[in-house]
Design an enzyme around this catalytic site. Structure first.
Site, mmCIF file in Angstrom:
data_model
loop_
_atom_site.group_PDB
_atom_site.id
_atom_site.type_symbol
_atom_site.label_atom_id
_atom_site.label_comp_id
_atom_site.label_asym_id
_atom_site.label_seq_id
_atom_site.Cartn_x
_atom_site.Cartn_y
_atom_site.Cartn_z
ATOM 1 N N TYR A 70 2.438 8.122 -0.655
ATOM 2 C CA TYR A 70 1.517 8.933 0.145
ATOM 3 C C TYR A 70 1.112 8.172 1.401
ATOM 4 C CZ TYR A 70 -2.559 11.771 1.356
ATOM 5 O OH TYR A 70 -3.472 12.561 2.012
ATOM 6 N N SER A 94 -4.389 10.487 7.194
ATOM 7 C CA SER A 94 -5.273 9.933 6.174
ATOM 8 C C SER A 94 -5.563 8.481 6.513
ATOM 9 C CB SER A 94 -4.602 10.014 4.792
ATOM 10 O OG SER A 94 -5.326 9.288 3.825
#
Length: 273
Positions: free
Chosen positions: A155, A142
């Protein structure tokens, strides 16, 4: 390895929807045998029914946090197709919100799904790929793993760890004919984000939205060894590099990016592009 993946065995986690399903369809179009992994059998059956018209498909409903099940996964894949050539670590989990407002066990679960499991699966895959004299491991990261992201601290940490693991493993395996890469997308037009859009940090939408197919195509490129990392959109990859290197600038730009993201989010919620 053969760039068209014909008759190669590809294991894809998180394969029942979104990026995983798009990736399965793309590898199927290249003639690969598919091992599709997800927690729910129903979703796997749906994608398998579609792809069995094109190629051979094995579905395995399991939790990738189960270490014993992960070992059995590779045994099943090898028994079904005689090799394991490509591993796509796509399954992910995101418990959104600030650390102080979150549950410790949910944050720990993020670490397990997004980082520990891909490391274990990659390690288990290597003996099979050495036996096949080549292969590929591609991790789905990501943009959050390229620069700190408030509201998604854990995250971002898991994806940063996955990125570091990817680059390190790539260096370790140089000259082995095993390609290692990571795809680092920003927001993707899938249920992973769009079904929870109100909980997603506004700043996420300051970057252009990618499609699941664009991410799938990048995954295939990494599996071919064309790049160790592909960021989507490409310009966002450059921006995250600048943000990481110059934290003062990142903090100064944050309010403007939040405003931009907030406007984009409202358009998405209203069904606009």
């Amino acid at each position: 390895m053969n760039s068209d993946f014909n008759n190669k065995t590809v294991i894809i986690t998180g394969a029942s929807a979104g990026v995983g399903a798009a990736t399965a369809k793309t590898f199927a179009s290249h003639g690969a045998n598919l091992v599709l992994v997800a927690r729910g059998q129903e979703g796997l059956d749906s994608i398998a029914k579609e792809l069995e018209k094109v190629t051979s498909v094995l579905t395995v409903a399991m939790d990738i946090n189960n270490a014993k099940a992960n070992k059995v996964l590779f045994l099943k894949a090898f028994e079904a197709f005689g090799s394991v050539d490509v591993l796509i670590n796509n399954a992910g989990f995101h418990q959104r919100g600030d650390v102080a407002l979150n549950q410790a066990d949910k944050l720990a679960q993020m670490v397990d799904v997004n980082l520990r499991a891909p490391i274990q699966l990659s390690t288990l895959a290597l003996p099979y790929m050495r036996k096949a004299k080549g292969g590929a491991i591609v991790n789905v990261g990501s943009l959050a793993g390229r620069a700190p992201l408030q509201g998604a601290a854990t995250y971002a940490a898991t994806k940063a760890g996955l990125r570091a693991f990817t680059y390190s493993l790539s260096d370790e395996l140089k000259g082995s004919d095993i390609n290692v890469g990571i795809v680092s997308p920003g927001p993707i037009d899938t249920g992973f984000i769009m079904s929870e859009i109100d909980q997603v940090e506004d700043i996420v939408f300051s970057q252009a939205m990618s499609s699941a197919q664009q991410v799938a195509d990048a995954i295939v490129s990494c599996a071919r060894g064309e790049a160790v990392e592909i960021s989507l959109p490409r310009t966002s990859g450059w921006l995250t590099t600048i943000a990481y290197l110059f934290p003062t600038l990142r903090r100064a730009l944050r309010p403007a990016l939040y405003r931009k993201g907030r406007k984009a989010k409202e358009k998405y919620k209203q069904g606009g592009d």
